[in-house]
Design a protein around this motif. Sequence first.
Motif, PDB file in Angstrom:
ATOM      1  N   LYS A  97       0.839  -1.211   0.000  1.00 40.84           N
ATOM      2  CA  LYS A  97       0.000   0.000   0.000  1.00 40.84           C
ATOM      3  C   LYS A  97       0.870   1.255   0.000  1.00 40.84           C
ATOM      4  O   LYS A  97       0.519   2.262  -0.631  1.00 40.84           O
ATOM      5  CB  LYS A  97      -0.933   0.007   1.209  1.00 40.84           C
ATOM      6  CG  LYS A  97      -1.982  -1.092   1.184  1.00 40.84           C
ATOM      7  CD  LYS A  97      -2.921  -0.898  -0.001  1.00 40.84           C
ATOM      8  CE  LYS A  97      -4.030  -1.949  -0.006  1.00 40.84           C
ATOM      9  NZ  LYS A  97      -3.550  -3.312  -0.310  1.00 40.84           N
ATOM     10  N   LEU A  98       1.998   1.204   0.685  1.00 40.79           N
ATOM     11  CA  LEU A  98       2.885   2.372   0.703  1.00 40.79           C
ATOM     12  C   LEU A  98       3.447   2.636  -0.689  1.00 40.79           C
ATOM     13  O   LEU A  98       3.514   3.791  -1.139  1.00 40.79           O
ATOM     14  CB  LEU A  98       4.020   2.151   1.705  1.00 40.79           C
ATOM     15  CG  LEU A  98       5.014   3.307   1.850  1.00 40.79           C
ATOM     16  CD1 LEU A  98       4.297   4.606   2.189  1.00 40.79           C
ATOM     17  CD2 LEU A  98       6.060   2.977   2.911  1.00 40.79           C
ATOM     18  N   ILE A  99       3.837   1.584  -1.403  1.00 45.11           N
ATOM     19  CA  ILE A  99       4.329   1.741  -2.776  1.00 45.11           C
ATOM     20  C   ILE A  99       3.254   2.379  -3.653  1.00 45.11           C
ATOM     21  O   ILE A  99       3.515   3.310  -4.420  1.00 45.11           O
ATOM     22  CB  ILE A  99       4.765   0.386  -3.359  1.00 45.11           C
ATOM     23  CG1 ILE A  99       6.037  -0.116  -2.667  1.00 45.11           C
ATOM     24  CG2 ILE A  99       5.007   0.496  -4.872  1.00 45.11           C
ATOM     25  CD1 ILE A  99       6.412  -1.538  -3.020  1.00 45.11           C
ATOM     26  N   SER A 100       2.037   1.893  -3.524  1.00 48.33           N
ATOM     27  CA  SER A 100       0.935   2.426  -4.343  1.00 48.33           C
ATOM     28  C   SER A 100       0.645   3.885  -4.008  1.00 48.33           C
ATOM     29  O   SER A 100       0.375   4.698  -4.898  1.00 48.33           O
ATOM     30  CB  SER A 100      -0.325   1.576  -4.135  1.00 48.33           C
ATOM     31  OG  SER A 100      -0.102   0.244  -4.559  1.00 48.33           O
ATOM     32  N   CYS A 101       0.690   4.235  -2.719  1.00 43.76           N
ATOM     33  CA  CYS A 101       0.456   5.629  -2.324  1.00 43.76           C
ATOM     34  C   CYS A 101       1.552   6.547  -2.860  1.00 43.76           C
ATOM     35  O   CYS A 101       1.275   7.685  -3.282  1.00 43.76           O
ATOM     36  CB  CYS A 101       0.388   5.735  -0.802  1.00 43.76           C
ATOM     37  SG  CYS A 101      -1.113   5.015  -0.076  1.00 43.76           S
ATOM     38  N   ILE A 102       2.789   6.056  -2.852  1.00 43.88           N
ATOM     39  CA  ILE A 102       3.900   6.831  -3.415  1.00 43.88           C
ATOM     40  C   ILE A 102       3.665   7.075  -4.901  1.00 43.88           C
ATOM     41  O   ILE A 102       3.826   8.195  -5.401  1.00 43.88           O
ATOM     42  CB  ILE A 102       5.235   6.100  -3.180  1.00 43.88           C
ATOM     43  CG1 ILE A 102       5.625   6.157  -1.704  1.00 43.88           C
ATOM     44  CG2 ILE A 102       6.352   6.706  -4.041  1.00 43.88           C
ATOM     45  CD1 ILE A 102       6.798   5.274  -1.338  1.00 43.88           C
ATOM     46  N   LEU A 103       3.277   6.026  -5.622  1.00 35.07           N
ATOM     47  CA  LEU A 103       3.028   6.150  -7.056  1.00 35.07           C
ATOM     48  C   LEU A 103       1.881   7.124  -7.340  1.00 35.07           C
ATOM     49  O   LEU A 103       1.962   7.955  -8.255  1.00 35.07           O
ATOM     50  CB  LEU A 103       2.703   4.779  -7.646  1.00 35.07           C
ATOM     51  CG  LEU A 103       3.863   3.782  -7.752  1.00 35.07           C
ATOM     52  CD1 LEU A 103       3.337   2.374  -8.026  1.00 35.07           C
ATOM     53  CD2 LEU A 103       4.829   4.205  -8.841  1.00 35.07           C
ATOM     54  N   LEU A 104       0.819   7.028  -6.562  1.00 37.47           N
ATOM     55  CA  LEU A 104      -0.354   7.873  -6.794  1.00 37.47           C
ATOM     56  C   LEU A 104      -0.024   9.348  -6.543  1.00 37.47           C
ATOM     57  O   LEU A 104      -0.342  10.221  -7.368  1.00 37.47           O
ATOM     58  CB  LEU A 104      -1.500   7.423  -5.891  1.00 37.47           C
ATOM     59  CG  LEU A 104      -2.826   8.171  -6.055  1.00 37.47           C
ATOM     60  CD1 LEU A 104      -3.376   7.990  -7.464  1.00 37.47           C
ATOM     61  CD2 LEU A 104      -3.839   7.701  -5.016  1.00 37.47           C
ATOM     62  N   THR A 133       2.893  10.816  -6.471  1.00 42.52           N
ATOM     63  CA  THR A 133       3.888  11.283  -7.438  1.00 42.52           C
ATOM     64  C   THR A 133       3.232  11.637  -8.766  1.00 42.52           C
ATOM     65  O   THR A 133       3.548  12.663  -9.382  1.00 42.52           O
ATOM     66  CB  THR A 133       4.960  10.204  -7.662  1.00 42.52           C
ATOM     67  OG1 THR A 133       5.664   9.988  -6.444  1.00 42.52           O
ATOM     68  CG2 THR A 133       5.953  10.621  -8.734  1.00 42.52           C
ATOM     69  N   SER A 134       2.310  10.812  -9.212  1.00 42.17           N
ATOM     70  CA  SER A 134       1.656  11.051 -10.504  1.00 42.17           C
ATOM     71  C   SER A 134       0.844  12.341 -10.484  1.00 42.17           C
ATOM     72  O   SER A 134       0.832  13.096 -11.464  1.00 42.17           O
ATOM     73  CB  SER A 134       0.753   9.866 -10.863  1.00 42.17           C
ATOM     74  OG  SER A 134      -0.364   9.784  -9.991  1.00 42.17           O
ATOM     75  N   LEU A 135       0.195  12.622  -9.375  1.00 44.61           N
ATOM     76  CA  LEU A 135      -0.618  13.838  -9.289  1.00 44.61           C
ATOM     77  C   LEU A 135       0.252  15.092  -9.304  1.00 44.61           C
ATOM     78  O   LEU A 135      -0.057  16.073  -9.999  1.00 44.61           O
ATOM     79  CB  LEU A 135      -1.474  13.802  -8.020  1.00 44.61           C
ATOM     80  CG  LEU A 135      -2.585  12.737  -7.999  1.00 44.61           C
ATOM     81  CD1 LEU A 135      -3.248  12.683  -6.633  1.00 44.61           C
ATOM     82  CD2 LEU A 135      -3.615  13.011  -9.087  1.00 44.61           C
ATOM     83  N   VAL A 136       1.353  15.065  -8.552  1.00 43.50           N
ATOM     84  CA  VAL A 136       2.254  16.225  -8.536  1.00 43.50           C
ATOM     85  C   VAL A 136       2.846  16.440  -9.922  1.00 43.50           C
ATOM     86  O   VAL A 136       2.936  17.581 -10.406  1.00 43.50           O
ATOM     87  CB  VAL A 136       3.373  16.030  -7.495  1.00 43.50           C
ATOM     88  CG1 VAL A 136       4.395  17.167  -7.594  1.00 43.50           C
ATOM     89  CG2 VAL A 136       2.792  15.983  -6.088  1.00 43.50           C
ATOM     90  N   PHE A 170      -0.452   7.906 -13.173  1.00 46.32           N
ATOM     91  CA  PHE A 170      -1.692   7.828 -12.400  1.00 46.32           C
ATOM     92  C   PHE A 170      -2.422   6.518 -12.684  1.00 46.32           C
ATOM     93  O   PHE A 170      -2.910   5.852 -11.759  1.00 46.32           O
ATOM     94  CB  PHE A 170      -2.587   9.021 -12.731  1.00 46.32           C
ATOM     95  CG  PHE A 170      -3.901   9.012 -12.005  1.00 46.32           C
ATOM     96  CD1 PHE A 170      -3.984   9.445 -10.694  1.00 46.32           C
ATOM     97  CD2 PHE A 170      -5.052   8.552 -12.637  1.00 46.32           C
ATOM     98  CE1 PHE A 170      -5.197   9.429 -10.014  1.00 46.32           C
ATOM     99  CE2 PHE A 170      -6.264   8.526 -11.967  1.00 46.32           C
ATOM    100  CZ  PHE A 170      -6.335   8.972 -10.651  1.00 46.32           C
ATOM    101  N   CYS A 171      -2.503   6.146 -13.941  1.00 40.36           N
ATOM    102  CA  CYS A 171      -3.183   4.890 -14.307  1.00 40.36           C
ATOM    103  C   CYS A 171      -2.473   3.682 -13.680  1.00 40.36           C
ATOM    104  O   CYS A 171      -3.119   2.770 -13.151  1.00 40.36           O
ATOM    105  CB  CYS A 171      -3.241   4.743 -15.823  1.00 40.36           C
ATOM    106  SG  CYS A 171      -4.273   5.972 -16.654  1.00 40.36           S
ATOM    107  N   TRP A 172      -1.143   3.692 -13.738  1.00 37.80           N
ATOM    108  CA  TRP A 172      -0.386   2.585 -13.151  1.00 37.80           C
ATOM    109  C   TRP A 172      -0.542   2.571 -11.629  1.00 37.80           C
ATOM    110  O   TRP A 172      -0.647   1.497 -11.022  1.00 37.80           O
ATOM    111  CB  TRP A 172       1.084   2.687 -13.532  1.00 37.80           C
ATOM    112  CG  TRP A 172       1.918   1.602 -12.890  1.00 37.80           C
ATOM    113  CD1 TRP A 172       2.792   1.735 -11.862  1.00 37.80           C
ATOM    114  CD2 TRP A 172       1.927   0.212 -13.235  1.00 37.80           C
ATOM    115  NE1 TRP A 172       3.362   0.522 -11.541  1.00 37.80           N
ATOM    116  CE2 TRP A 172       2.847  -0.433 -12.368  1.00 37.80           C
ATOM    117  CE3 TRP A 172       1.253  -0.547 -14.189  1.00 37.80           C
ATOM    118  CZ2 TRP A 172       3.102  -1.797 -12.431  1.00 37.80           C
ATOM    119  CZ3 TRP A 172       1.499  -1.915 -14.247  1.00 37.80           C
ATOM    120  CH2 TRP A 172       2.418  -2.522 -13.386  1.00 37.80           C
ATOM    121  N   ALA A 173      -0.567   3.752 -11.009  1.00 40.57           N
ATOM    122  CA  ALA A 173      -0.719   3.827  -9.553  1.00 40.57           C
ATOM    123  C   ALA A 173      -2.036   3.197  -9.110  1.00 40.57           C
ATOM    124  O   ALA A 173      -2.088   2.457  -8.118  1.00 40.57           O
ATOM    125  CB  ALA A 173      -0.645   5.282  -9.099  1.00 40.57           C
TER     126      ALA A 173
END
Length: 479
Positions: free
Chosen positions: A110-117, A119-122, A215-218
């Motif tokens: 979940k931490l990896i996914s939150c990092i990806l999400l 990051t994509s938004l910024v 974002f899609c990958w996250a």
Amino acid sequence: MPTLNSAEKEVKPMAPSPSDESGTLDANEAQSENALVRKLDLYLVPLIIISYILIFLDRSNLGNAKIAGMPQDLHLHGNEINWAVSIFYATFIFFEIPITLLVKPLGPSKLISCILLSTSLVTTFSGFMSNAGSLIACRILLGVTEAASFAVLNYYVSLFWKREEIAKRAAAVYIAVTLSGAFGGLFAWALTQIDSVPAYAGWRWIFFVEGAISFCWACASFFLFPNSPETARFLNTEEKRLAQCRIESQDKDVPFRWSQVVAALKSPICWLSGFIQLCAGVYYHPLSIFLPTILTGLGYGTLQTQYLTIPVYLFATVMVFLFAWLADRTQRRAPLMLFFSLFTVAGYAILLAWEVPAGVKYFACFLILGFGNVLLLLNVAWLNGNIGPRYKRATALAFNQTISNIGSIIGGQIILDREGPRYRTGQAVAISCCGLACIGVMSLWWLLRSKNTRREKIVQEGKEDVEVGDESVHFRYQL
């Protein structure tokens, strides 16, 4: 290696190697383990590579935007780009360890996914930057969201593979870096051709499109990453049991304690490893960020520059495979790091001399980026296999990258625009730091050998072992 039954009955904390405990696996068990490792590789390694490719694309797109007209549109002056690079890495110093420790409440997947999400938004909203202030603000936010990405992904590797297998799998992170470097520039150039659609400059589309892909990958990653072998849906019941026993034979799941965090921060091993990573960050990251600028300074156009970065990074990808394979094959870290670092020194010496043909300077970029990865990759794999239990290791990896990013901050300041295209200060500082990193490797090598020798004597004396993780007298450090 121990049999599955023996591993279930008695698990010693971070034993030197499973084979030291209780014999070897029979043919059927060995075949089952090999099949399990292949299954883990085929499912998890691509997830790690794709995730870090997208993270690194979001991180490094500033260099591509720079040569596509961003400084003119944002009215940047002097070394404001350099400050944007450095302040990005400065955030890691404050947020790397705290965010990494969120693996306890959130779990690594979940931490990896939150990092990806995040990051994509910024990244996506960075396309709306309008001045130097907004550039700095976006880089600070991106730094916060990405701060723990490297440490968490390396920690994640240690949850599924044994320490003898870590180097090849940790190489997935560096392969992601080199592949994004190889094709990220060309992809960025293609995105800049969307110029003025609709009324947005081409460099802005680098952020818009790369952010949207991330974002899609996250979103998908929330369902793709398992939290541990027991929750891996792609494994059957027997495979889950075997996967868990493989890890517990070396790393007993000790409950989280703050004393583990303190132990990592006090460890001389962590400090020496961090010093190596800091020096490597100084000499490696400037060229990886400013390679398009350097190639442009050699007289190449924007499109030529993007094409010319591809062979350099593809060569670096091949070398990452080689370093990781040799490290796991020989179970040696320090000798490989010292030998291959000589090529990095040679590359920077060529750029420092400068009075050579452009083709020779281009060849020097191959030496620096191709062989410069050896310290970054194997030093982290070395630390990952030599620290335990789990939360001490997570802290150690985060601490290592915190110190490393001090090097990246320094590296972001040593390539000065006024010195282009030679960048004498940058090359001189880089070659010096490569030499200092090698001194750090030799010091850590000596320290670990001394500890192993002392533990051999303690075992022979028959003293009771009351420690866990890498403090156990049964633990032998990888060299």
